[in-house]
Design a protein around this motif. Structure first.
Motif, PDB file in Angstrom:
ATOM      1  N   MET A   1       0.836  -1.203   0.000  1.00  0.00           N
ATOM      2  CA  MET A   1       0.000   0.000   0.000  1.00  0.00           C
ATOM      3  C   MET A   1       0.875   1.258   0.000  1.00  0.00           C
ATOM      4  N   LEU A   2       1.893   1.279   0.839  1.00  0.00           N
ATOM      5  CA  LEU A   2       2.773   2.444   0.917  1.00  0.00           C
ATOM      6  C   LEU A   2       3.592   2.596  -0.355  1.00  0.00           C
ATOM      7  N   ASN A   3       4.092   1.494  -0.910  1.00  0.00           N
ATOM      8  CA  ASN A   3       4.904   1.553  -2.126  1.00  0.00           C
ATOM      9  C   ASN A   3       4.107   2.029  -3.329  1.00  0.00           C
ATOM     10  N   ARG A   4       2.825   1.800  -3.334  1.00  0.00           N
ATOM     11  CA  ARG A   4       1.980   2.254  -4.441  1.00  0.00           C
ATOM     12  C   ARG A   4       1.569   3.707  -4.298  1.00  0.00           C
ATOM     13  N   GLY A   5       2.091   4.385  -3.313  1.00  0.00           N
ATOM     14  CA  GLY A   5       1.844   5.815  -3.175  1.00  0.00           C
ATOM     15  C   GLY A   5       0.651   6.186  -2.332  1.00  0.00           C
ATOM     16  N   HIS A   6       0.016   5.219  -1.701  1.00  0.00           N
ATOM     17  CA  HIS A   6      -1.100   5.529  -0.807  1.00  0.00           C
ATOM     18  C   HIS A   6      -0.569   6.084   0.508  1.00  0.00           C
ATOM     19  N   GLY A   7      -1.384   6.882   1.152  1.00  0.00           N
ATOM     20  CA  GLY A   7      -0.989   7.425   2.445  1.00  0.00           C
ATOM     21  C   GLY A   7      -1.018   6.352   3.522  1.00  0.00           C
ATOM     22  N   ALA A   8      -0.402   6.679   4.635  1.00  0.00           N
ATOM     23  CA  ALA A   8      -0.374   5.750   5.771  1.00  0.00           C
ATOM     24  C   ALA A   8      -1.732   5.808   6.463  1.00  0.00           C
ATOM     25  N   ASP A   9      -2.596   4.878   6.118  1.00  0.00           N
ATOM     26  CA  ASP A   9      -3.944   4.865   6.696  1.00  0.00           C
ATOM     27  C   ASP A   9      -3.868   4.339   8.127  1.00  0.00           C
ATOM     28  N   SER A  10      -4.340   5.150   9.069  1.00  0.00           N
ATOM     29  CA  SER A  10      -4.193   4.788  10.479  1.00  0.00           C
ATOM     30  C   SER A  10      -5.053   3.591  10.864  1.00  0.00           C
ATOM     31  N   LEU A  11      -6.178   3.350  10.147  1.00  0.00           N
ATOM     32  CA  LEU A  11      -7.011   2.199  10.477  1.00  0.00           C
ATOM     33  C   LEU A  11      -6.381   0.895  10.006  1.00  0.00           C
ATOM     34  N   VAL A  12      -5.628   0.956   8.907  1.00  0.00           N
ATOM     35  CA  VAL A  12      -4.876  -0.233   8.481  1.00  0.00           C
ATOM     36  C   VAL A  12      -3.800  -0.545   9.521  1.00  0.00           C
ATOM     37  N   TYR A  13      -3.083   0.498   9.947  1.00  0.00           N
ATOM     38  CA  TYR A  13      -2.078   0.312  10.991  1.00  0.00           C
ATOM     39  C   TYR A  13      -2.718  -0.209  12.271  1.00  0.00           C
ATOM     40  N   ASN A  14      -3.891   0.320  12.609  1.00  0.00           N
ATOM     41  CA  ASN A  14      -4.545  -0.096  13.849  1.00  0.00           C
ATOM     42  C   ASN A  14      -4.906  -1.579  13.826  1.00  0.00           C
ATOM     43  N   THR A  15      -5.376  -2.059  12.677  1.00  0.00           N
ATOM     44  CA  THR A  15      -5.702  -3.486  12.564  1.00  0.00           C
ATOM     45  C   THR A  15      -4.473  -4.348  12.814  1.00  0.00           C
ATOM     46  N   LEU A  16      -3.345  -3.937  12.244  1.00  0.00           N
ATOM     47  CA  LEU A  16      -2.106  -4.697  12.441  1.00  0.00           C
ATOM     48  C   LEU A  16      -1.616  -4.616  13.878  1.00  0.00           C
ATOM     49  N   MET A  17      -1.722  -3.435  14.473  1.00  0.00           N
ATOM     50  CA  MET A  17      -1.293  -3.284  15.865  1.00  0.00           C
ATOM     51  C   MET A  17      -2.145  -4.144  16.793  1.00  0.00           C
ATOM     52  N   ALA A  18      -3.455  -4.151  16.559  1.00  0.00           N
ATOM     53  CA  ALA A  18      -4.333  -4.988  17.377  1.00  0.00           C
ATOM     54  C   ALA A  18      -4.004  -6.468  17.191  1.00  0.00           C
ATOM     55  N   GLY A  19      -3.644  -6.839  15.947  1.00  0.00           N
ATOM     56  CA  GLY A  19      -3.269  -8.223  15.698  1.00  0.00           C
ATOM     57  C   GLY A  19      -2.019  -8.629  16.453  1.00  0.00           C
ATOM     58  N   PHE A  20      -1.012  -7.766  16.470  1.00  0.00           N
ATOM     59  CA  PHE A  20       0.227  -8.082  17.207  1.00  0.00           C
ATOM     60  C   PHE A  20      -0.005  -8.076  18.721  1.00  0.00           C
ATOM     61  N   ILE A  21      -0.892  -7.191  19.190  1.00  0.00           N
ATOM     62  CA  ILE A  21      -1.205  -7.176  20.624  1.00  0.00           C
ATOM     63  C   ILE A  21      -1.876  -8.480  21.028  1.00  0.00           C
ATOM     64  N   ASP A  22      -2.803  -8.965  20.188  1.00  0.00           N
ATOM     65  CA  ASP A  22      -3.461 -10.241  20.489  1.00  0.00           C
ATOM     66  C   ASP A  22      -2.465 -11.399  20.502  1.00  0.00           C
ATOM     67  N   LEU A  23      -1.405 -11.262  19.722  1.00  0.00           N
ATOM     68  CA  LEU A  23      -0.369 -12.297  19.706  1.00  0.00           C
ATOM     69  C   LEU A  23       0.652 -12.128  20.835  1.00  0.00           C
TER      70      LEU A  23
END
Length: 562
Positions: free
Chosen positions: A220-242
């Motif tokens: 997503m970032l390499n294709r020029g999209h902005g850093a979407d905070s909800l995408v980051y949040n999903t990943l952060m929640a996933g790592f927290i659950d792990l």
């Protein structure tokens, strides 16, 4: 030069260059009294040319060749300018059916329009597909996408693909969702949106494929999209659950480097994680660090924070947040609160047993009031009725028309339930009649609602009222099903009105409704006790020999002894 010669020269000039009288009459003299007046006239002429350009500027040279159309150019989806006239009327009709909860009729209307001169726009197709997704009718949502955009050759937009991706992810079929994403990259005349990556990331994380979700973030970032905070949040929640808090914090730091303003839902995720670990101080420090940034947060973000604070008994902070949302609500400039906010606060009051306080919270407003919807009213009316406060619920119901809110079947259902619980049978019947008769707040009622009404009336011994309602079903274009007949026949049998029960059983069998084995046993038992079992045996197709007179008498005695 003599005066005669001057006049002769002016006449010769006029004859060689004749003045068009039409132009002359509509033109203004250029002899101006001042430079300001001349400048004003020039501005007026320029403005007139902008508003009404000369005709030669609008003409197209018929001999000029038109540019050739590229046959390989991708077809573009409808723009909002297509949503006018009959197509707009069709869209509004479908949306009305969706709001009434009649998704089958909405789907049929949109699908039939494909074969008419008024083909639906992509917005209409998306509306019914999204409604199916919200109703968790995932297979129907996928089938509609196939029908509209594959079989009927309508052109989807990015929202269409996002709905399909979300549907596949919710059904646990992430691989199909990724295929749709690859199709967008390869064939669509537009790029994936941030919502596309949100759905895909969540689907991958929910499927325990967090490594692939991280790869998708980098893509997503390499294709020029902005850093979407909800995408980051999903990943952060996933790592927290792990249990990998370090990786979650690393992603949070990366997000803050890329975004000066991000979604506060990220802080809610960390607050929840800290609260679960018993680190209340760290959780509130995270919350305070968000407030220090002084972001203007949307109601959706604030609602998530409210839920976390209330869940962990941070009542003072939650009330302060609620007050801030009320004060910042200044539409149309900024929307600081929505109906979900009121639902959260009202639910908290009921959770604490403060029923009457919930009504005060419901009526609180800040600088400007929030426009309530029927769902918000249904939430508090339903909870008041469940707790025996039907009178208070009725007051809220009475104020709905003044707030331009139309009650629906659920609203009436809560009030009818409350009246039955309070022994107010007549009031329940009045609400039901008001709902189905097309009076104030007319709402579409299906057969299942009628069956529920029959069940309640039979239970309280008011079968005659149930039969009156049954008699009006045909007038309203509704056909009773087997459950309708079984409930009423069972009620008539219990009251000993076997004649009406037999007639209704005949109607049931003529209509083709199937009778369950349990229902057959009940009817046979009721008629056997009255010595009239042969009447229903013939109707139900039972063998009369199974109930010979002597056997019938023994059977009756057995039932009486039992």
């Amino acid at each position: 030069m003599s005066l005669f010669r001057l006049l002769s020269r002016s006449l010769r000039c006029s004859s060689s260059n004749p003045v068009n009288p039409l132009i002359y009459s509509s033109s203004r003299s250029f002899a101006f009294s001042s430079a300001e007046e001349a400048a004003a006239e020039r501005r007026r002429r320029k403005r007139r040319l902008r508003i009404e350009p000369p005709l030669h500027a609008l003409r197209r040279d018929p001999a000029a060749p038109r540019p050739p159309r590229d046959p390989n150019a991708p077809r573009l989806p409808d723009s909002t300018s297509a949503l006018v006239g009959p197509r707009l009327n069709l869209h509004n009709r479908v949306q009305s059916l969706i709001r009434s909860g009649d998704l089958d009729s909405a789907s049929a209307t949109a699908r039939h329009a494909v074969f008419s001169s008024t083909r639906p726009t992509v917005f209409t197709c998306n509306a019914i597909s999204a409604a199916m997704l919200r109703a968790r009718r995932l297979e129907d949502a996928i089938n509609l996408h196939t029908f509209f955009f594959v079989q009927s050759n309508l052109v989807p937009n990015v929202v269409s693909y996002n709905i399909l991706i979300n549907t596949f992810c919710d059904s646990g079929n992430v691989d199909e969702a990724l295929k749709v994403y690859q199709h967008i990259l390869a064939s669509a005349p537009f790029s994936p949106s941030a919502v596309t990556y949100r759905h895909l990331t969540k689907g991958l994380v929910d499927s325990n494929r967090i490594g692939e979700a991280m790869d998708l973030l980098r893509e997503m970032l390499n294709r020029g999209h902005g850093a979407d905070s909800l995408v980051y949040n999903t990943l952060m929640a996933g790592f927290i659950d792990l249990g990998n808090m370090d990786k979650a914090l690393e992603l949070f730091d990366e997000l803050r480097e890329r975004c000066k303003v991000y979604d506060g839902v990220v802080h809610a995720t960390f607050m929840e994680a800290y609260f679960k670990q018993g680190k209340d101080k760290e959780a509130m420090d995270s919350y305070q660090s968000l407030l220090d940034l002084k972001f203007k947060m949307s109601p959706v973000t604030c609602n998530v924070l409210l839920e976390v604070l209330l869940k962990h008994e941070k009542i003072k902070e939650a009330e302060k947040m609620f007050e801030h949302m009320l004060d910042s609500h200044t539409p149309p400039n900024f929307t600081g609160i929505n109906t979900d906010t009121y639902n959260i606060m009202v639910n908290e009051c009921f959770k604490k047993g403060r029923f009457l306080e919930s009504i005060e919270v419901f009526h609180r407003t800040g600088v400007k009031p929030c426009m309530m919807d029927v769902g918000c009213y249904n939430n508090i009316i339903g909870k008041l009725c469940e707790n025996g406060l039907v009178a208070e619920a009725e007051k809220l119901f009475d104020e709905m028309p003044g707030k331009s809110v139309i009650p629906n079947a659920a609203t009436y259902g809560f009030l009818i339930d409350g009246c039955f619980e309070g022994g107010r049978i007549e009031d329940a019947l009045n609400y039901f009649e008001k709902m189905v008769s097309g009076g104030d707040g007319a709402s579409k009622v299906d057969v299942s609602f009628y069956n529920k009404m029959f069940e309640r009336l039979v239970k309280v011994g008011s079968v005659s009222s149930a039969m009156e309602i049954f008699g009006k079903m045909a007038e309203r274009g509704l056909k009773p099903n087997s459950i309708s007949y079984e409930l009423l026949i069972d009620g008539l049998c219990k009251e000993g009105d076997l004649d009406r029960a037999r007639h209704l059983l005949e109607d049931m069998l003529k209509s083709g409704a199937a009778a369950s084995s349990e229902f057959r046993e009940k009817v046979l038992d009721a008629f056997a006790q009255a010595g009239r079992v042969e009447e229903v045996e013939r109707l139900l197709g039972e063998k009369t020999s199974s109930f010979a007179p002597q056997a019938q008498q023994e059977y009756v005695e057995h039932l009486q002894n039992a």
